[in-house]
Scaffold this motif. Structure first.
Motif, PDB file in Angstrom:
ATOM      1  N   THR A 230       0.833  -1.209   0.000  1.00 23.84           N
ATOM      2  CA  THR A 230       0.000   0.000   0.000  1.00 23.84           C
ATOM      3  C   THR A 230       0.864   1.254   0.000  1.00 23.84           C
ATOM      4  OG1 THR A 230      -1.789  -1.135   1.165  1.00 23.84           O
ATOM      5  CG2 THR A 230      -1.765   1.277   1.273  1.00 23.84           C
ATOM      6  N   LEU A 231       1.896   1.246   0.846  1.00 30.02           N
ATOM      7  CA  LEU A 231       2.769   2.406   0.940  1.00 30.02           C
ATOM      8  C   LEU A 231       3.507   2.649  -0.373  1.00 30.02           C
ATOM      9  CD1 LEU A 231       4.105   4.652   2.522  1.00 30.02           C
ATOM     10  CD2 LEU A 231       5.741   2.980   3.410  1.00 30.02           C
ATOM     11  N   VAL A 232       4.023   1.576  -0.970  1.00 34.28           N
ATOM     12  CA  VAL A 232       4.756   1.701  -2.226  1.00 34.28           C
ATOM     13  C   VAL A 232       3.859   2.308  -3.304  1.00 34.28           C
ATOM     14  CG1 VAL A 232       5.736   0.340  -4.118  1.00 34.28           C
ATOM     15  CG2 VAL A 232       6.464  -0.090  -1.767  1.00 34.28           C
ATOM     16  N   LYS A 233       2.612   1.883  -3.338  1.00 36.54           N
ATOM     17  CA  LYS A 233       1.688   2.399  -4.348  1.00 36.54           C
ATOM     18  C   LYS A 233       1.347   3.865  -4.103  1.00 36.54           C
ATOM     19  CE  LYS A 233      -0.448  -2.018  -5.613  1.00 36.54           C
ATOM     20  NZ  LYS A 233      -1.685  -2.857  -5.574  1.00 36.54           N
ATOM     21  N   THR A 234       1.239   4.258  -2.830  1.00 35.60           N
ATOM     22  CA  THR A 234       0.943   5.669  -2.544  1.00 35.60           C
ATOM     23  C   THR A 234       2.108   6.568  -2.945  1.00 35.60           C
ATOM     24  OG1 THR A 234       1.786   5.546  -0.261  1.00 35.60           O
ATOM     25  CG2 THR A 234      -0.550   5.062  -0.602  1.00 35.60           C
ATOM     26  N   LEU A 235       3.309   6.011  -3.035  1.00 32.14           N
ATOM     27  CA  LEU A 235       4.465   6.781  -3.486  1.00 32.14           C
ATOM     28  C   LEU A 235       4.532   6.867  -5.010  1.00 32.14           C
ATOM     29  CD1 LEU A 235       7.210   5.429  -1.051  1.00 32.14           C
ATOM     30  CD2 LEU A 235       6.095   7.652  -0.983  1.00 32.14           C
ATOM     31  N   GLY A 236       3.588   6.219  -5.686  1.00 36.87           N
ATOM     32  CA  GLY A 236       3.547   6.295  -7.137  1.00 36.87           C
ATOM     33  C   GLY A 236       4.223   5.148  -7.854  1.00 36.87           C
ATOM     34  N   HIS A 237       4.694   4.146  -7.099  1.00 41.32           N
ATOM     35  CA  HIS A 237       5.363   3.001  -7.714  1.00 41.32           C
ATOM     36  C   HIS A 237       4.361   1.879  -7.983  1.00 41.32           C
ATOM     37  CE1 HIS A 237       9.030   5.061  -6.713  1.00 41.32           C
ATOM     38  NE2 HIS A 237       8.797   4.972  -5.423  1.00 41.32           N
ATOM     39  N   SER A 238       4.772   0.918  -8.801  1.00 46.86           N
ATOM     40  CA  SER A 238       3.954  -0.264  -9.096  1.00 46.86           C
ATOM     41  C   SER A 238       4.587  -1.485  -8.441  1.00 46.86           C
ATOM     42  CB  SER A 238       3.863  -0.492 -10.606  1.00 46.86           C
ATOM     43  OG  SER A 238       3.252   0.611 -11.247  1.00 46.86           O
ATOM     44  N   VAL A 239       3.760  -2.348  -7.877  1.00 51.74           N
ATOM     45  CA  VAL A 239       4.250  -3.589  -7.270  1.00 51.74           C
ATOM     46  C   VAL A 239       4.088  -4.709  -8.293  1.00 51.74           C
ATOM     47  CG1 VAL A 239       3.910  -5.272  -5.425  1.00 51.74           C
ATOM     48  CG2 VAL A 239       3.707  -2.825  -4.936  1.00 51.74           C
ATOM     49  N   THR A 240       5.209  -5.295  -8.702  1.00 51.49           N
ATOM     50  CA  THR A 240       5.167  -6.346  -9.713  1.00 51.49           C
ATOM     51  C   THR A 240       4.961  -7.722  -9.111  1.00 51.49           C
ATOM     52  OG1 THR A 240       7.580  -6.567  -9.635  1.00 51.49           O
ATOM     53  CG2 THR A 240       6.667  -5.029 -11.243  1.00 51.49           C
ATOM     54  N   GLY A 241       5.192  -7.856  -7.790  1.00 49.61           N
ATOM     55  CA  GLY A 241       4.987  -9.143  -7.156  1.00 49.61           C
ATOM     56  C   GLY A 241       5.338  -9.104  -5.685  1.00 49.61           C
ATOM     57  N   VAL A 242       4.758 -10.072  -4.949  1.00 47.68           N
ATOM     58  CA  VAL A 242       5.073 -10.247  -3.534  1.00 47.68           C
ATOM     59  C   VAL A 242       5.505 -11.699  -3.355  1.00 47.68           C
ATOM     60  CG1 VAL A 242       4.226 -10.198  -1.168  1.00 47.68           C
ATOM     61  CG2 VAL A 242       3.407  -8.497  -2.815  1.00 47.68           C
ATOM     62  N   ALA A 243       6.763 -11.904  -2.960  1.00 49.32           N
ATOM     63  CA  ALA A 243       7.312 -13.250  -2.811  1.00 49.32           C
ATOM     64  C   ALA A 243       7.477 -13.579  -1.332  1.00 49.32           C
ATOM     65  CB  ALA A 243       8.651 -13.355  -3.528  1.00 49.32           C
ATOM     66  N   ARG A 244       7.161 -14.840  -0.961  1.00 49.22           N
ATOM     67  CA  ARG A 244       7.262 -15.266   0.440  1.00 49.22           C
ATOM     68  C   ARG A 244       8.488 -16.130   0.697  1.00 49.22           C
ATOM     69  NH1 ARG A 244       3.897 -18.662   2.112  1.00 49.22           N
ATOM     70  NH2 ARG A 244       3.760 -17.930   4.276  1.00 49.22           N
ATOM     71  N   THR A 245       9.108 -16.633  -0.368  1.00 47.52           N
ATOM     72  CA  THR A 245      10.252 -17.524  -0.227  1.00 47.52           C
ATOM     73  C   THR A 245      11.336 -17.158  -1.238  1.00 47.52           C
ATOM     74  OG1 THR A 245       9.437 -19.141  -1.838  1.00 47.52           O
ATOM     75  CG2 THR A 245       8.717 -19.409   0.462  1.00 47.52           C
ATOM     76  N   HIS A 246      12.500 -17.748  -1.056  1.00 49.15           N
ATOM     77  CA  HIS A 246      13.620 -17.565  -1.983  1.00 49.15           C
ATOM     78  C   HIS A 246      13.210 -17.949  -3.400  1.00 49.15           C
ATOM     79  CE1 HIS A 246      18.173 -18.291  -2.795  1.00 49.15           C
ATOM     80  NE2 HIS A 246      17.535 -18.250  -3.948  1.00 49.15           N
ATOM     81  N   SER A 247      12.617 -19.120  -3.557  1.00 52.35           N
ATOM     82  CA  SER A 247      12.260 -19.604  -4.903  1.00 52.35           C
ATOM     83  C   SER A 247      11.211 -18.715  -5.553  1.00 52.35           C
ATOM     84  CB  SER A 247      11.767 -21.051  -4.831  1.00 52.35           C
ATOM     85  OG  SER A 247      10.634 -21.158  -3.976  1.00 52.35           O
ATOM     86  N   GLU A 248      10.227 -18.245  -4.775  1.00 55.74           N
ATOM     87  CA  GLU A 248       9.216 -17.339  -5.330  1.00 55.74           C
ATOM     88  C   GLU A 248       9.847 -16.031  -5.794  1.00 55.74           C
ATOM     89  OE1 GLU A 248       6.002 -16.675  -2.626  1.00 55.74           O
ATOM     90  OE2 GLU A 248       5.398 -18.784  -2.578  1.00 55.74           O
ATOM     91  N   ALA A 249      10.841 -15.549  -5.050  1.00 51.17           N
ATOM     92  CA  ALA A 249      11.505 -14.302  -5.412  1.00 51.17           C
ATOM     93  C   ALA A 249      12.253 -14.451  -6.739  1.00 51.17           C
ATOM     94  CB  ALA A 249      12.461 -13.880  -4.305  1.00 51.17           C
ATOM     95  N   ILE A 250      12.974 -15.560  -6.892  1.00 52.15           N
ATOM     96  CA  ILE A 250      13.723 -15.792  -8.127  1.00 52.15           C
ATOM     97  C   ILE A 250      12.767 -15.934  -9.313  1.00 52.15           C
ATOM     98  CG2 ILE A 250      15.313 -17.329  -9.317  1.00 52.15           C
ATOM     99  CD1 ILE A 250      16.503 -15.603  -7.021  1.00 52.15           C
ATOM    100  N   LYS A 251      11.665 -16.631  -9.104  1.00 47.06           N
ATOM    101  CA  LYS A 251      10.676 -16.784 -10.175  1.00 47.06           C
ATOM    102  C   LYS A 251      10.092 -15.434 -10.555  1.00 47.06           C
ATOM    103  CE  LYS A 251       6.373 -19.174 -11.376  1.00 47.06           C
ATOM    104  NZ  LYS A 251       5.310 -20.099 -10.901  1.00 47.06           N
ATOM    105  N   ALA A 252       9.839 -14.590  -9.561  1.00 39.32           N
ATOM    106  CA  ALA A 252       9.246 -13.273  -9.819  1.00 39.32           C
ATOM    107  C   ALA A 252      10.152 -12.408 -10.691  1.00 39.32           C
ATOM    108  CB  ALA A 252       8.947 -12.560  -8.498  1.00 39.32           C
ATOM    109  N   VAL A 253      11.452 -12.426 -10.429  1.00 44.42           N
ATOM    110  CA  VAL A 253      12.352 -11.590 -11.227  1.00 44.42           C
ATOM    111  C   VAL A 253      12.580 -12.177 -12.610  1.00 44.42           C
ATOM    112  CG1 VAL A 253      13.503 -10.618  -9.211  1.00 44.42           C
ATOM    113  CG2 VAL A 253      14.465 -12.658 -10.302  1.00 44.42           C
TER     114      VAL A 253
END
Length: 260
Positions: free
Chosen positions: A156-179
């Protein structure tokens, strides 16, 4: 109490502040070392009757502001990228005031004492920093955070600053997949993730493939500010305040755009 005893508990946080100003561990630590050397040579400049944390940061800012280049506005080619010009417009003294209050949690009165300004001047500096930060260009953000409520707050905070959220990862593997699916312009990463994996390891793996500014989030910043290994330049301490996130994101993007 000795100078060492007075300053030692506050050095990890001074180093964090120094790295936020300079944009890197090596340069930030070099300034901290210079300040400590100056205090050893002139211990009377440290008022042991005052709050040692305030005195230490005051000594640092006094040294920082004695170096002419640190007080000059960064200049760029006027026909260059306008987004870079907006980032370079975050002027030095407002940057210090904003970081002291938003990241290091000093009061307006303490910040005024550290910078040698009145509280009214500090208020104007912080307002100026806020206006300048708001002019930054938006970017795509990947959030690596295993606690759903915290992840939602950050998103929510990131979006109020005008940025876009491309993904939310909960684990190492999810983070690598997201990028792999979308390379972000900024990463906000927790250290300890849901499956016991490390956000730090995930970020290090990403950085082998591409460059991206990273802000780490941790409830125990002192564990990362030991000076014994490479350390992140940008840290947010849990629980965090929205202004803290705003300030640190602005600094990370500022130095990334300037380096580019």
């Amino acid at each position: 109490m000795s100078l060492v005893a007075n300053t030692a508990p506050h050095l990890p946080y001074l180093r964090r502040f120094a790295r936020a100003l300079t944009g890197g561990q090596k340069s930030g630590d070099a300034y901290v070392v210079s300040v400590l050397e100056a205090l050893v040579e002139d211990p009377d400049s440290f008022n042991s009757d005052n709050d040692p944390r305030v005195e230490l940061f005051k000594a640092f800012c006094r040294y920082w502001n004695s170096v002419d280049i640190n007080l000059k506005e960064d200049t760029v080619d006027p026909v260059g990228d306008p987004s870079v010009r907006r980032l370079e417009a975050i002027t030095p003294l407002p940057r210090q005031a904003f970081l002291l209050m938003s990241v290091e949690d000093f009061s307006a009165g303490e910040t005024a004492e550290i910078l040698g300004k009145s509280e009214e001047e500090v208020s104007r500096l912080v307002d100026q920093a806020g206006r300048e930060i708001a002019e930054q260009v938006a970017t795509d953000v990947l959030i690596i955070e295993d606690e759903p409520l915290i992840a939602m707050d950050i998103e929510t905070l990131v979006k109020t600053l005008g940025h876009s959220v491309t993904g939310v990862a909960r684990t190492h593997s999810e983070a690598i997949k997201a990028v792999e699916e979308h390379r972000p312009g900024l990463v906000l990463a927790d250290i300890q993730l849901a499956d016991g994996s490390s956000g730090l390891d995930a970020v290090n793996e990403m950085l082998q493939s591409f460059s991206v500014p990273v802000v780490f989030i941790t409830a125990y910043p002192e564990r990362l500010l030991t000076g014994e290994r490479p350390e992140p330049a940008f840290l947010i301490t849990k629980p965090f305040q929205p202004d803290t996130v705003k300030a640190v994101i602005s600094q990370a993007l500022f130095f990334e755009r300037r380096a580019s």
